[in-house]
Design a protein around this motif. Structure first.
Motif, PDB file in Angstrom:
ATOM      1  N   LEU A  80       6.910  -7.483  14.033  1.00  0.00           N
ATOM      2  CA  LEU A  80       6.569  -8.403  13.830  1.00  0.00           C
ATOM      3  C   LEU A  80       5.566  -8.513  14.881  1.00  0.00           C
ATOM      4  O   LEU A  80       4.084  -8.257  15.013  1.00  0.00           O
ATOM      5  N   ARG A  81       6.047  -8.677  16.164  1.00  0.00           N
ATOM      6  CA  ARG A  81       4.986  -8.678  17.825  1.00  0.00           C
ATOM      7  C   ARG A  81       4.262  -6.257  17.390  1.00  0.00           C
ATOM      8  O   ARG A  81       3.210  -6.990  17.402  1.00  0.00           O
ATOM      9  N   THR A  82       5.428  -5.749  17.245  1.00  0.00           N
ATOM     10  CA  THR A  82       4.612  -4.511  16.618  1.00  0.00           C
ATOM     11  C   THR A  82       3.598  -4.195  16.127  1.00  0.00           C
ATOM     12  O   THR A  82       2.581  -4.281  16.126  1.00  0.00           O
ATOM     13  N   LEU A  83       3.549  -5.232  13.965  1.00  0.00           N
ATOM     14  CA  LEU A  83       2.693  -5.113  14.095  1.00  0.00           C
ATOM     15  C   LEU A  83       1.724  -6.321  14.523  1.00  0.00           C
ATOM     16  O   LEU A  83       0.389  -5.393  14.246  1.00  0.00           O
ATOM     17  N   ARG A  84       1.334  -6.987  15.305  1.00  0.00           N
ATOM     18  CA  ARG A  84       0.646  -7.560  15.785  1.00  0.00           C
ATOM     19  C   ARG A  84      -0.036  -7.032  16.537  1.00  0.00           C
ATOM     20  O   ARG A  84      -1.607  -7.733  16.758  1.00  0.00           O
ATOM     21  N   ALA A  85       0.412  -5.912  17.319  1.00  0.00           N
ATOM     22  CA  ALA A  85      -0.198  -5.534  19.035  1.00  0.00           C
ATOM     23  C   ALA A  85      -1.679  -4.018  17.919  1.00  0.00           C
ATOM     24  O   ALA A  85      -2.122  -3.177  18.711  1.00  0.00           O
ATOM     25  N   GLY A  86      -0.892  -3.906  17.210  1.00  0.00           N
ATOM     26  CA  GLY A  86      -1.460  -2.868  15.893  1.00  0.00           C
ATOM     27  C   GLY A  86      -3.377  -3.540  15.481  1.00  0.00           C
ATOM     28  O   GLY A  86      -4.137  -2.433  15.492  1.00  0.00           O
ATOM     29  N   PHE A  87      -3.080  -4.811  15.205  1.00  0.00           N
ATOM     30  CA  PHE A  87      -4.248  -5.391  15.308  1.00  0.00           C
ATOM     31  C   PHE A  87      -5.407  -5.333  15.619  1.00  0.00           C
ATOM     32  O   PHE A  87      -6.920  -5.683  15.624  1.00  0.00           O
ATOM     33  N   ALA A  88      -5.164  -5.187  17.517  1.00  0.00           N
ATOM     34  CA  ALA A  88      -6.047  -4.778  19.047  1.00  0.00           C
ATOM     35  C   ALA A  88      -6.468  -3.154  18.639  1.00  0.00           C
ATOM     36  O   ALA A  88      -7.807  -2.816  19.695  1.00  0.00           O
ATOM     37  N   HIS A  89      -6.014  -2.549  17.861  1.00  0.00           N
ATOM     38  CA  HIS A  89      -6.379  -1.138  17.801  1.00  0.00           C
ATOM     39  C   HIS A  89      -7.077  -0.936  16.654  1.00  0.00           C
ATOM     40  O   HIS A  89      -7.398  -1.514  15.361  1.00  0.00           O
ATOM     41  N   VAL A  90      -8.001   0.501  16.362  1.00  0.00           N
ATOM     42  CA  VAL A  90      -8.510   0.810  15.281  1.00  0.00           C
ATOM     43  C   VAL A  90      -7.894   0.801  14.128  1.00  0.00           C
ATOM     44  O   VAL A  90      -7.348   1.801  14.602  1.00  0.00           O
ATOM     45  N   TYR A  91      -8.180   0.768  13.219  1.00  0.00           N
ATOM     46  CA  TYR A  91      -7.248   1.936  12.010  1.00  0.00           C
ATOM     47  C   TYR A  91      -8.937   2.454  11.160  1.00  0.00           C
ATOM     48  O   TYR A  91      -9.245   1.165  10.936  1.00  0.00           O
ATOM     49  N   LEU A  92      -8.141   3.491  10.852  1.00  0.00           N
ATOM     50  CA  LEU A  92      -8.421   4.628   9.677  1.00  0.00           C
ATOM     51  C   LEU A  92      -7.561   4.602   8.931  1.00  0.00           C
ATOM     52  O   LEU A  92      -6.531   4.964   8.786  1.00  0.00           O
ATOM     53  N   ASP A  93      -8.293   5.076   7.171  1.00  0.00           N
ATOM     54  CA  ASP A  93      -7.473   4.745   6.986  1.00  0.00           C
ATOM     55  C   ASP A  93      -7.055   6.748   6.914  1.00  0.00           C
ATOM     56  O   ASP A  93      -7.306   7.480   7.494  1.00  0.00           O
ATOM     57  N   PRO A  94      -5.097   7.140   6.769  1.00  0.00           N
ATOM     58  CA  PRO A  94      -4.737   8.030   6.988  1.00  0.00           C
ATOM     59  C   PRO A  94      -5.338   9.106   6.768  1.00  0.00           C
ATOM     60  O   PRO A  94      -5.799   9.138   5.549  1.00  0.00           O
ATOM     61  N   PRO A  95      -4.882  10.033   7.562  1.00  0.00           N
ATOM     62  CA  PRO A  95      -5.092  11.444   6.494  1.00  0.00           C
ATOM     63  C   PRO A  95      -4.401  11.983   4.769  1.00  0.00           C
ATOM     64  O   PRO A  95      -3.483  10.693   4.669  1.00  0.00           O
ATOM     65  N   GLU A  96      -5.087  12.510   4.274  1.00  0.00           N
ATOM     66  CA  GLU A  96      -5.186  12.421   2.522  1.00  0.00           C
ATOM     67  C   GLU A  96      -3.504  12.985   3.031  1.00  0.00           C
ATOM     68  O   GLU A  96      -2.557  12.931   1.557  1.00  0.00           O
ATOM     69  N   ASP A  97      -2.858  13.484   3.838  1.00  0.00           N
ATOM     70  CA  ASP A  97      -1.348  14.044   3.272  1.00  0.00           C
ATOM     71  C   ASP A  97      -0.561  12.894   4.097  1.00  0.00           C
ATOM     72  O   ASP A  97      -0.438  13.169   5.222  1.00  0.00           O
ATOM     73  N   LEU A  98      -0.314  12.159   3.452  1.00  0.00           N
ATOM     74  CA  LEU A  98       0.404  10.747   4.657  1.00  0.00           C
ATOM     75  C   LEU A  98       1.896  11.184   5.004  1.00  0.00           C
ATOM     76  O   LEU A  98       2.640  10.753   5.550  1.00  0.00           O
TER      77      LEU A  98
END
Length: 145
Positions: A80-98
């Motif tokens: 959960l701490r790692t997940l919340r650390a991700g909220f501080a960064h920009v999120y873009l949809d990953p490339p089409e080939d997940l």
């Protein structure tokens, strides 16, 4: 009636000429643009959190038993701490080939959202309603991303 036959004959001649010539304009092949992922990226933090999450056991009843809920939250505190650390960064949809990123994370991500809802239930049971709302909003943001 002769006008209809004339229009039909002209239409058939035009269709035959087009068919003999081939398509007037070939359909362009569309390729999804490659996404340049920002660094640091929230997607990377979400993947790390998914690798750290420990799902609830099938016989657990976290909504009925507070001890089980606390155990699940203790097992997933780092995730959960790692997940919340991700909220501080920009999120873009990953490339089409997940699959290029190492596989499908949706099952693990679902476990992360469940852990956030268990956390919200724990906060609400303790009377910390603002913290419960924050946990629910985190779950909503993660689900939206």
């Amino acid at each position: 009636m002769s006008k209809r036959l004339l229009v039909l004959a002209v239409g058939m001649v035009v269709a035959a000429l087009l068919a003999a010539k081939g398509p007037v304009m070939p359909w362009p092949r569309w390729h999804a643009p490659k996404v340049a992922m920002p660094v640091p990226n929230a997607f990377d933090d979400y993947r790390r959190a998914a690798a750290l999450v420990t799902p609830a056991k099938p016989d657990d009843q976290p909504y009925d038993d507070a001890a089980v809920r606390r155990r699940i939250l203790a097992d997933n505190a780092v995730a959960l701490r790692t997940l919340r650390a991700g909220f501080a960064h920009v999120y873009l949809d990953p490339p089409e080939d997940l699959a290029a990123f190492g596989g499908n994370y949706y099952g693990k991500w679902h476990d992360l959202v469940r852990a956030l809802t268990y956390e919200a239930a724990e906060h609400a049971a303790a009377g910390r309603y603002a913290a419960a709302i924050d946990s629910q909003l985190d779950a909503l943001r993660f689900a939206t991303d």
